[in-house]
Design an enzyme around this catalytic site. Structure first.
Site, mmCIF file in Angstrom:
data_model
loop_
_atom_site.group_PDB
_atom_site.id
_atom_site.type_symbol
_atom_site.label_atom_id
_atom_site.label_comp_id
_atom_site.label_asym_id
_atom_site.label_seq_id
_atom_site.Cartn_x
_atom_site.Cartn_y
_atom_site.Cartn_z
ATOM 1 N N SER A 102 0.712 -1.173 -0.020
ATOM 2 C CA SER A 102 0.030 -0.337 0.111
ATOM 3 C C SER A 102 0.353 1.646 -0.118
ATOM 4 O O SER A 102 1.283 1.422 -0.938
ATOM 5 C CB SER A 102 -1.131 0.060 1.575
ATOM 6 O OG SER A 102 -1.304 1.232 1.119
ATOM 7 N N ASP A 244 -2.691 6.493 -3.639
ATOM 8 C CA ASP A 244 -1.128 5.709 -2.545
ATOM 9 C C ASP A 244 -1.460 4.783 -3.953
ATOM 10 O O ASP A 244 -1.659 4.384 -4.725
ATOM 11 C CB ASP A 244 -1.676 5.271 -1.549
ATOM 12 C CG ASP A 244 -2.764 4.453 -1.304
ATOM 13 O OD1 ASP A 244 -3.316 3.492 -2.074
ATOM 14 O OD2 ASP A 244 -2.486 3.251 -0.325
ATOM 15 N N ASP A 246 -1.487 1.601 -4.392
ATOM 16 C CA ASP A 246 -1.793 0.468 -4.269
ATOM 17 C C ASP A 246 -3.380 0.723 -5.141
ATOM 18 O O ASP A 246 -4.613 0.357 -5.472
ATOM 19 C CB ASP A 246 -2.395 -0.342 -3.587
ATOM 20 C CG ASP A 246 -2.990 -0.999 -2.523
ATOM 21 O OD1 ASP A 246 -2.537 0.939 -1.804
ATOM 22 O OD2 ASP A 246 -3.314 -1.562 -1.964
ATOM 23 N N ASP A 248 -6.260 2.395 -3.417
ATOM 24 C CA ASP A 248 -7.084 1.843 -2.431
ATOM 25 C C ASP A 248 -7.827 3.325 -2.108
ATOM 26 O O ASP A 248 -8.597 3.417 -0.991
ATOM 27 C CB ASP A 248 -7.226 0.790 -1.994
ATOM 28 C CG ASP A 248 -6.080 0.911 -0.191
ATOM 29 O OD1 ASP A 248 -5.501 2.203 -0.579
ATOM 30 O OD2 ASP A 248 -6.007 0.314 -0.019
#
Length: 457
Positions: A102, A244, A246, A248
């Site tokens: 992440s 960010d 990833d 999400d």
């Protein structure tokens, strides 16, 4: 039972160091494949990743472990976490796996799982995976000959996800007339996010779209909006959008270069959905980290806020249990269950853009729906995660500060689920006052548990 591998968002750590080793990745793949293999038909698990250098080795190890249990692997390559949840569900796969840490720096990596319905695994399933690994119950289960799994590459996964994202935007509208600066954090959305906005008609200035394996989240993305802010002002854009690694989560910057965080975005979307009668049970789900100003804004609009523990998985669990359709975190994780099963930075961005286009109002104007109380967050690096209630000095210091704040503020102390950090958060009427209180508490924590200097979040 307490978990040994899984944290609040999968297994995470420094890549090539326990538990994020290729050996453990293979075991995770084997255990997950065993759990998701329900009958004698051919089973499939989707694997996607972000742009970290270590993603290659972990992807291969995971794939090998899954195939060794007689389950096929569908490889989609770099794709946002919510995109992998979508692909797994739409392809009727048995599960989805995301290789990503992440917002963490590139040297870290992680593994998290989605079930066939696109939702993250509950604690009890993660415990079953751990039990299978540490008990060695499945070591002797090894299919042979034609029973081993195969790996396939899904070449059109990005295109499928782009269409899915565009379908979450009102069909009678487009983004023409909007100039947007988009920061993809050199992460998983570096291709799909610009394509979505451009295909919907926006003028897009893209940054953070040149991943090299080591620059993910490096001075860019939702944790570092400073460059985005300068670019918005330089190009006289209508707003900035920062994802960010990833993708999400999402953070915004208004036309004046000011950050608009997840709390304000939830306030904008929730009050709009309230006005249109689309907010299920007139309720927004947030975490204990959300600002008290969010509660005030929803109450004025005729709604309410329900709070959960920190972590988007707990927000989603609360939403599913009670039939709510909007929830999220101050950090920028927002879940629109009418559109996707997990936090999706681009779906969140598109909902805000739709409100802007429909109303003709700027982001700065919309963000005034919520006035945030002053908030201070300090992170203290710790050597171990002891129960702070068992440490008298820390407990007494917190109690004394809470007494001084009374009903005009609050203190929240919690350990990070992914890092060796104890987070000290205070809210109140006076920023200088609560900063002093936060530093007082942080100093006491540092004295008893610390391993280095405290840093402001």
């Amino acid at each position: 039972m307490s978990k040994k591998l899984f944290g609040t968002d999968g297994v995470r750590g420094v890549a090539n160091v326990y538990p994020m080793t290729t050996e453990m990745a293979m075991q995770l793949g084997r255990a997950a494949a065993y759990i998701f293999k329900k009958d004698n038909r051919r089973h499939r698990i989707v694997i996607g990743k972000d742009t970290r250098l270590s993603g290659y080795m972990i992807e291969n190890a995971l794939s090998a472990g899954i195939c060794s249990m007689g389950v096929d692997v569908l490889l989609v390559g770099p794709l946002p976490t919510p995109g992998i949840a979508f692909i797994a569900k739409s392809m009727r796969a048995d599960a989805g796996v995301v290789i990503s840490a992440s917002h963490n720096p590139y040297q870290d990596n992680g593994i998290k799982f989605f079930s066939r319905d696109g939702f993250k695994l509950p604690d009890e399933v993660e415990l079953k995976i751990e039990d299978l690994i540490f008990s060695q119950k499945i070591d002797s289960l090894r299919p042979t000959a034609a029973e081993v799994g195969k790996a396939f590459r899904i070449d059109d996964a990005q295109g499928r996800y782009i269409v899915f994202l565009k379908n979450s935007f009102p069909g009678d509208m487009d983004l023409s007339g909007l100039k947007i600066v988009l920061d993809c954090a050199n992460g998983a959305a570096y291709k799909v996010a610009p394509a979505v906005l451009e295909e919907l008609g926006a003028e897009v200035i893209s940054i953070g779209v040149s991943p090299n394996g080591t620059n993910i989240n490096a001075g860019c993305g939702s944790l570092h909006p400073d460059i985005l802010s300068e670019k918005v002002k330089e190009h006289r854009a209508h707003l900035g959008i920062a994802l960010d690694g990833d993708a999400d989560r999402v953070i915004f910057v208004d036309e004046f270069g000011r950050e608009v965080d997840g709390d304000h975005i939830m306030a904008i979307c929730a009050t709009q959905m309230l006005a249109e009668g689309r907010l299920a049970h007139n309720t927004l789900v947030a975490t204990v980290m959300s600002n008290m100003g969010l509660d005030i804004a929803l109450r004025k609009a005729g709604g309410r806020v329900v709070k959960t523990a920190v972590g988007d998985r707990y927000v989603v669990e609360e939403m599913r249990q009670h039939g709510y359709n909007l929830g999220g975190e101050q950090s920028g994780h927002m879940i629109f269950l009418d559109h996707n099963t997990t936090g999706d930075g681009m779906i969140s961005a598109l909902q805000v853009l739709a409100i802007m286009q429909r109303s003709g109002r700027s982001l700065a104007d919309l963000a005034e729906v919520m006035i945030a109380l002053p908030q201070v967050l300090l992170n203290v690096r710790v050597t171990e995660k002891k129960d702070i209630n068992d440490i008298a000095d820390i407990r007494k210091t917190i109690a004394a500060v809470e007494k001084k704040l009374g009903e005009s503020g609050r203190v929240l102390i919690r350990y990070s689920g992914t890092e060796p950090l104890l987070r000290v958060m205070l809210e109140g009427q006076d920023k200088v006052e609560i900063t002093g209180y936060a530093q007082e508490i942080a100093a006491m924590i540092e004295k008893h548990l610390g391993s280095g200097r405290k840093k402001e979040a």
